[in-house]
Design an enzyme around this catalytic site. Sequence first.
Site, PDB file in Angstrom:
ATOM      1  N   GLU A  49       0.636  -1.166   0.029  1.00 21.70           N
ATOM      2  CA  GLU A  49       0.038  -0.158  -0.073  1.00 21.70           C
ATOM      3  C   GLU A  49       0.896   1.181   0.119  1.00 21.70           C
ATOM      4  OE1 GLU A  49      -4.207  -1.505   1.245  1.00 21.70           O
ATOM      5  OE2 GLU A  49      -3.154  -1.545   2.964  1.00 21.70           O
ATOM      6  N   HIS A  77      -2.560   3.795   7.930  1.00 26.17           N
ATOM      7  CA  HIS A  77      -3.824   3.321   7.139  1.00 26.17           C
ATOM      8  C   HIS A  77      -4.299   2.207   7.730  1.00 26.17           C
ATOM      9  CE1 HIS A  77      -6.278   1.128   4.113  1.00 26.17           C
ATOM     10  NE2 HIS A  77      -5.321   0.289   4.052  1.00 26.17           N
ATOM     11  N   HIS A 126      -7.530  -1.332   8.821  1.00 23.32           N
ATOM     12  CA  HIS A 126      -8.726  -1.808   8.308  1.00 23.32           C
ATOM     13  C   HIS A 126      -9.579  -1.860   9.539  1.00 23.32           C
ATOM     14  CE1 HIS A 126      -6.714  -4.278   4.995  1.00 23.32           C
ATOM     15  NE2 HIS A 126      -6.616  -2.815   5.033  1.00 23.32           N
ATOM     16  N   TYR A 186     -14.794  17.542  17.883  1.00 25.46           N
ATOM     17  CA  TYR A 186     -13.303  16.746  17.713  1.00 25.46           C
ATOM     18  C   TYR A 186     -13.034  16.143  16.407  1.00 25.46           C
ATOM     19  CZ  TYR A 186     -11.916  18.105  22.256  1.00 25.46           C
ATOM     20  OH  TYR A 186     -11.389  18.869  23.369  1.00 25.46           O
ATOM     21  N   HIS A 200     -12.841  -0.894   2.045  1.00 18.42           N
ATOM     22  CA  HIS A 200     -11.545  -1.036   2.395  1.00 18.42           C
ATOM     23  C   HIS A 200     -11.133  -0.474   4.014  1.00 18.42           C
ATOM     24  CE1 HIS A 200      -6.988  -0.990   1.003  1.00 18.42           C
ATOM     25  NE2 HIS A 200      -7.077  -1.528   2.100  1.00 18.42           N
TER      26      HIS A 200
HETATM   27 ZN   LIG Z   1      -5.532  -1.733   3.203  1.00 11.20          ZN
END
Ligand SMILES: [Zn+2]
Length: 212
Positions: free
Chosen positions: A73, A92, A94, A119, A159
């Site tokens: 990624e 990043h 999940h 926030y 994703h």
């Molecule tokens: Zn991912």
Amino acid sequence: MTESRVREAIVDFGRSIFDRGLTAGSSGNVSARVEGGWLMTPTNASLGRLDPGRLSKLDENGRPVSGDPPSKEVPLHLAMYQERAGAGAVVHLHSTYSAAVSCMRGLPADSCLPPLTAYFVMKIGRLPLVPYHRPGDPKLGDAIRGLAGRNSAVLLANHGPVVSGTSLEAAVYAMEELEETAKLFLLLQGRDIAPLNAEMIQELVETFRLEL
Ligand SMILES: [Zn+2]
């Protein structure tokens, strides 16, 4: 911060993210800028068990320099760094609630979570939705590039989220705020929601000098 301190910080935040169940298995990746490029978690590595000496090091164009091979990624992170000069780190994950929201039909593409709390507005602002591409598809990087100049965070359809911050700490905290807001959003489904209105958001923008 020296490179060795950045390596330790990636390992510490990685373990914290994994231990709290914010990403499972070998999913999720974290990167942080260092002199001459950036460090990133390696491919197939669990965030819970990173080795500071084996983190991937990449140059400013995302080409591997040393360490284990980087996560596939890379294009997500590279796009964020190239578009956001002030980004010191990219996370990043999940994470469950954000990933769940990313699978919903009919989300507003310009910001897929409403401004439920101050926030969320202060740490994330807007959260555009990036259309689905398979993991590692270079087109995903291109899609992010079109949005990252104006947004510090994006949500990848089906994703999960990509969040940048001035530091690793800031990026992780913003990611946590996003995940909590996604959880609230899902808890509130079917209820009559009263998000912050334009006047409330404007007050935050002026008080905290936000770039929205
Ligand atoms: Zn991912």
